[in-house]
Design a protein around this motif. Structure first.
Motif, short mmCIF file in Angstrom:
data_model
loop_
_atom_site.label_atom_id
_atom_site.label_comp_id
_atom_site.label_asym_id
_atom_site.label_seq_id
_atom_site.Cartn_x
_atom_site.Cartn_y
_atom_site.Cartn_z
N GLU A 337 20.16 -10.49 46.54
CA GLU A 337 20.14 -11.42 47.68
C GLU A 337 20.95 -12.69 47.38
N ALA A 338 20.85 -13.19 46.16
CA ALA A 338 21.64 -14.39 45.80
C ALA A 338 23.11 -14.05 45.93
N GLY A 339 23.48 -12.86 45.44
CA GLY A 339 24.88 -12.43 45.50
C GLY A 339 25.35 -12.29 46.94
N ARG A 340 24.51 -11.69 47.76
CA ARG A 340 24.89 -11.47 49.17
C ARG A 340 25.07 -12.81 49.90
N ILE A 341 24.11 -13.71 49.72
CA ILE A 341 24.19 -15.00 50.44
C ILE A 341 25.38 -15.80 49.92
N ASN A 342 25.58 -15.77 48.61
CA ASN A 342 26.73 -16.50 48.06
C ASN A 342 28.04 -15.90 48.56
N GLY A 343 28.08 -14.57 48.68
CA GLY A 343 29.29 -13.90 49.18
C GLY A 343 29.60 -14.39 50.60
N ARG A 344 28.55 -14.63 51.34
CA ARG A 344 28.71 -15.00 52.75
C ARG A 344 29.13 -16.47 52.91
N TYR A 345 28.60 -17.34 52.09
CA TYR A 345 28.81 -18.78 52.36
C TYR A 345 29.57 -19.55 51.27
N SER A 346 29.95 -18.88 50.18
CA SER A 346 30.67 -19.63 49.13
C SER A 346 32.06 -20.00 49.60
N LEU A 348 35.90 -21.76 47.74
CA LEU A 348 36.55 -21.75 46.43
C LEU A 348 35.88 -22.74 45.49
N ASP A 349 35.35 -23.82 46.07
CA ASP A 349 34.72 -24.83 45.21
C ASP A 349 33.24 -25.01 45.56
N TYR A 350 32.62 -24.00 46.16
CA TYR A 350 31.22 -24.16 46.58
C TYR A 350 30.44 -22.86 46.43
N THR A 351 29.31 -22.93 45.72
CA THR A 351 28.39 -21.80 45.62
C THR A 351 27.04 -22.28 46.13
N PRO A 352 26.55 -21.74 47.24
CA PRO A 352 25.31 -22.27 47.82
C PRO A 352 24.08 -22.11 46.93
N ILE A 353 23.95 -20.91 46.28
CA ILE A 353 22.76 -20.71 45.44
C ILE A 353 23.20 -20.57 43.98
N ARG A 354 22.66 -21.42 43.14
CA ARG A 354 22.87 -21.24 41.70
C ARG A 354 21.57 -20.69 41.14
#
Ligand code: ADQ
Length: 478
Positions: A337-346, A348-354
């Motif tokens: 889920e972290a990967g999926r959400i990050n794929g959707r909203y990251s 180049l300089d932003y990762t929503p969930i760490r």
């Protein structure tokens, strides 16, 4: 003053009782140091039968003896990994769907409790008070009584106590409750837990339950009045009470402020580039509501596009009990889920969930809490949840963050300054996040002060001293 014997599944090491390992260890050790006595339990090691039988290993630290034993592989599998963590833990957290019941594991659970009790006997003196902790040790007093021990024995349950119908999904539920009735005092985290136990005793065990109502203590300053109960069941009389576990808030505040200028905080700040920070810290466990929490955060990004790129969720969740199957499943789900959400909203300089799965030092965590704008603590069921209390205590009083807290954490009964949410309501949680992110300073301060007052009023020392003084005042069993 009577000596104290503390029995818990795991025993802190002498070093842990001094350092930053955990408030509970420090709090319990404080009582042991004052009264003198023994801390007894499993060392955490899996050993051969010969080594296990040779125990306990004794380490003396002032007036306190640390007494530990190793467990054999079979005992570990049946008592710890099996009945404790694959039956009791899920059912007591209302996850019957994840529970399994195996007769031989239950037999192993009782066998290990009896063996541990037998190992402790030699260390007990006639006036000692014995304080047993948590679900691994439900039959411990019964085993001690079987060996003729007549000391006062109290039990504190750190996790929720389920309603009777849920408890009944464990086939030997009646034996478990009967075992609990061998204690002299049973302590619960919340009134709901105590009530669930009373309900079982009254309805299923045909026992007598007297609700004594609020207990008013002598000290006028003390309004820690809590419901007290008296039970007569299975031929025994015992007391029950509510003892909400706390933290030492001023110590946390001091340490969080001291660590504030350390490199790890500066690094985090720099990497956020002015974005708001939401912090979540848990043991990786399905009771903590991690996946539901990620989904609500996703809804925030989905429905409030102005927050995309402006807010980061840091989830620290080191794996625990990774040899229990359901823990592997939750870990995989969370990573997915972290990967999926990050794929959707990251960007180049932003990762929503760490999502970080390593263990962090306690004071480091507190300084990260202080740096964040939101403490996001949303378990599906939790006895108390000390992270919620630690989050509040770690805040900067001049610019405090907001606690977003599940109504199913025991802490919700005390922390009325939190934004309370239902972890099953993703939309509601996402609204609470948005509200917290935009909350004016005056409201944040007012909420923080309300919460801090509750923490100071009922700190870890109050919890410990109330339980022990109540236990000391029960009549000695004959
Ligand atoms: P836990 O389920 O472990 O405890 P919790 O109360 O949240 O839950 O945490 C206990 C301690 O562990 C806290 O001091 C916390 O800081 C620390 N901790 C949690 N996650 C951590 C992490 N990722 N890294 C480092 N430290 C971490 C059980 C019950 C709770 C109850 C406690 C105490 O499940 O409901 O509050 O016992 O009674």
């Amino acid at each position: 003053m009577a000596r104290l014997i503390v029995v818990s599944n795991r025993v802190a090491t002498p070093t842990e009782t001094k350092g930053s390992a955990g408030g509970l260890a420090v709090g319990v050790f404080g009582a042991l140091k004052d009264a003198g006595g023994v801390w007894f339990g499993w060392s955490g090691d899996v050993v051969s039968e010969t080594v296990a039988n040779a125990g306990p290993t004794l380490v003396q630290e002032g007036a306190v003896t640390f007494a530990t034993v190793g467990l054999t592989k079979k005992d570990y599998d049946q008592y710890y990994r099996g009945f404790s963590n694959a039956t009791l833990w899920p059912v007591f957290h209302y996850r019957n769907d994840l529970a399994r019941y195996e007769r031989d594991e239950y037999a192993g659970y009782r066998r290990v409790n009896a063996w541990l009790a037998h190992k402790l006997i030699k260390l007990i003196e006639p006036d000692d008070i014995i304080w047993v902790h948590d679900y691994h040790l439900i039959p411990f007093a019964e085993a001690l009584r079987g060996e003729g021990v007549r000391n006062r024995i109290g039990f504190f349950l750190h996790i929720p106590f389920p309603s009777p119908q849920v408890l009944q999904t464990i086939p030997p539920h009646d034996e478990l409750v009967k075992s609990l009735c061998c204690y002299d005092l049973l302590g619960f985290q919340t009134r709901n837990d105590q009530q669930a136990f009373h309900d079982y005793v009254a309805r299923e065990a045909h026992g007598v339950v007297r609700e004594l109502g609020l207990k008013h203590r002598q000290d006028k300053q003390d309004n820690h009045s809590e419901h007290e109960g008296e039970i007569e069941a299975y031929g025994r009389k015992l007391r029950t009470g509510v003892y909400r576990i706390g933290v030492f808030p001023d110590e946390i505040a001091e340490q969080a402020a001291r660590y504030e200028s350390r490199q790890h905080v500066l690094d985090l700040k720099q990497s956020l580039e002015g974005r708001k920070l939401i912090m979540s810290v848990d043991r990786l466990d399905y009771s903590k509501g991690l996946v539901e929490r990620f989904h609500a955060f996703e809804q925030l990004l989905e429905h409030s596009p102005e927050w995309r790129g402006k807010v980061t969720l840091v989830q620290i969740a080191p794996p625990t009990r990774s040899d229990v199957a359901s823990y592997k499943v939750i870990r995989e789900e969370l990573e997915r889920e972290a990967g999926r959400i990050n794929g959707r909203y990251s960007g180049l300089d932003y990762t929503p969930i760490r999502y970080l799965s390593q263990q962090y030092d306690r004071w480091k965590l507190m300084s990260l809490f202080r740096e964040s704008q939101i403490g996001y603590v949303t378990p599906l069921h939790d006895g108390m949840n000390l992270v919620a209390k630690e989050y509040v205590a770690a805040q900067n009083p001049d610019d405090p963050g907001v606690l977003v807290l599940s109504i199913f954490a025991g802490a919700a009964a005390e922390l009325s300054g939190a934004l309370l949410v239902n972890p099953h309501d993703a939309a509601g949680m996402s609204e609470a996040l948005e509200r917290a992110l935009s909350m004016p300073l005056a409201e944040r301060k007012a909420r923080y002060e309300t919460n801090m007052e509750a923490l100071r009023h009922n700190d870890l020392g109050v919890w410990r001293d109330r339980f022990l003084s109540d236990l000391a005042s029960v009549p000695q069993p004959r």
